[in-house]
Scaffold this motif. Structure first.
Motif, short mmCIF file in Angstrom:
data_model
loop_
_atom_site.label_atom_id
_atom_site.label_comp_id
_atom_site.label_asym_id
_atom_site.label_seq_id
_atom_site.Cartn_x
_atom_site.Cartn_y
_atom_site.Cartn_z
N ILE A 204 66.77 -12.22 28.68
CA ILE A 204 66.86 -12.00 30.13
C ILE A 204 66.94 -10.52 30.45
CG2 ILE A 204 68.28 -12.42 32.18
CD1 ILE A 204 69.07 -15.10 30.98
N TRP A 242 62.32 -17.20 33.32
CA TRP A 242 63.02 -16.01 33.85
C TRP A 242 62.07 -15.08 34.60
CZ3 TRP A 242 66.86 -18.68 33.33
CH2 TRP A 242 67.25 -19.29 32.14
N ILE A 272 73.02 -20.05 33.82
CA ILE A 272 72.38 -18.84 34.33
C ILE A 272 72.26 -18.95 35.84
CG2 ILE A 272 70.35 -17.35 34.21
CD1 ILE A 272 70.78 -20.04 31.59
#
Length: 343
Positions: A204, A242, A272
């Protein structure tokens, strides 16, 4: 279900015994009317023959009416199957029978199949319509500006502007094609899917840094808090998740806005959260947000180059990893996507 079927067989056997008893009892009483039969043996034989005749006649009558009903059901099913074969899925068998038997189950399964096929056909038509619309829009722009470029007296500045639009629309077509192929591949059973252990926080962080020119240009404040989390997943597929979510946040967050990206581990789950202070999504649009080609705001999405496939890909990839995604939003108050993945 087995108990019900057993009771049905027992009831059928009892009815059969009652039917035989009634037939032979009728034969016995009929023979008693024949006073000229003096021999017991002769009366017994005649009573047996009459009872068998009564049994056969009643059986034939029952079979005649039952056969007619089964034949009618058979022809209705054949007629409905012919309609489905021709693409007409607006069929429904409404045949009443007593009790719960094999025919009722057959009819229920047939009606369920017809409903599913109708829904699939509606989705197919909607998909074709959406693809045609998405392709037609950039093609119209490309054709129009290419025609305008044929004017030799066009100023260089305007010419370059038209060329820039053609390039943008061509990239949009290319991205649409890539996303369509990717989504089709993900929904098939042949897409490569290789789980491996890797650091989710590092992945990420790399994607956020790769997007740095975009959020710096808009002077967006990035609040990043990533715990060290190791997961078993397909790294390439998860990167698409992502990239889509972070790009969307940057795209719909106004200048000098704020984006928060948080990662933590909780109960063997990687959680997340990606929040932004963008335009938000209405309650009406929230329920459709993961549908293919759906756009909460058609005009603004088109101006930003979206195709409405990104979140569909996100949801599909997360489902492949046995995870979940939820979205919370309100108009003018920003949006939060929460992804949960098993570790």
């Amino acid at each position: 279900m087995k108990t019900r079927e057993f009771l049905r067989h027992v009831l059928g056997f009892l009815l059969f015994l009652t039917f035989i008893t009634a037939s032979f009892t009728s034969g016995y009483f009929i023979v008693r009317l024949f006073h000229f039969l003096s021999s017991d043996y002769l009366r017994y034989m005649v009573a047996t023959i009459i009872s068998i005749l009564i049994l056969g006649i009643l059986g034939f009558i029952i079979h005649f009416f039952t056969k007619d009903k089964q034949r009618r059901l058979y022809f209705e099913i054949i007629d409905a199957l012919r309609k489905i074969a021709k693409g007409d899925f607006n069929v429904y068998l409404d045949i009443r029978t007593n009790g719960r038997n094999e025919f009722i189950e057959l009819i229920d399964h047939f009606n369920h199949m017809a409903r599913e096929l109708k829904q699939m056909e509606e989705m197919r038509q909607e998909f074709i319509s959406n693809v045609s619309h998405e392709i037609q829009s950039p093609l119209t722009s490309i054709t129009g500006f290419a025609k305008a470029l044929q004017n030799n007296e066009l100023p260089m500045e305007e010419r370059n502007h038209y060329l820039s639009i053609i390039e943008t629309e061509s990239k949009r077509l290319s991205k649409l094609s890539d996303n369509l192929l990717k989504l089709t591949s993900l929904e098939s059973e042949h897409h490569p899917f290789e789980r491996k252990s890797y650091r989710l926080d590092q992945q990420i962080r790399r994607i956020i840094l790769a997007c740095e020119p975009n959020w710096i240009e808009k002077e967006i404040e990035m609040d990043v808090s990533l715990e060290k989390v190791v997961i078993m997943a397909d790294e390439d597929l998860m990167s698409q998740v992502w990239i889509n979510l972070i790009h969307n946040s940057i795209k719909f967050t106004p200048s000098k806005g704020r984006i928060s990206v948080q990662l933590k581990e909780s109960n063997d789950q990687a959680i997340i959260k990606i929040s932004d202070t963008g335009m938000g999504i209405s309650n009406k649009d929230l329920v459709h947000i993961f549908e293919r080609f759906y756009k909460a705001d058609q005009a603004r999405q088109r101006s930003k180059g979206g195709s409405g496939l990104g979140l569909s890909i996100v949801k599909k990839v997360i489902e492949m990893h046995d995870g979940g995604i939820i979205v919370e939003s309100a108009e003018g108050e920003g949006t939060t996507f929460t992804v949960s993945l098993p570790i």
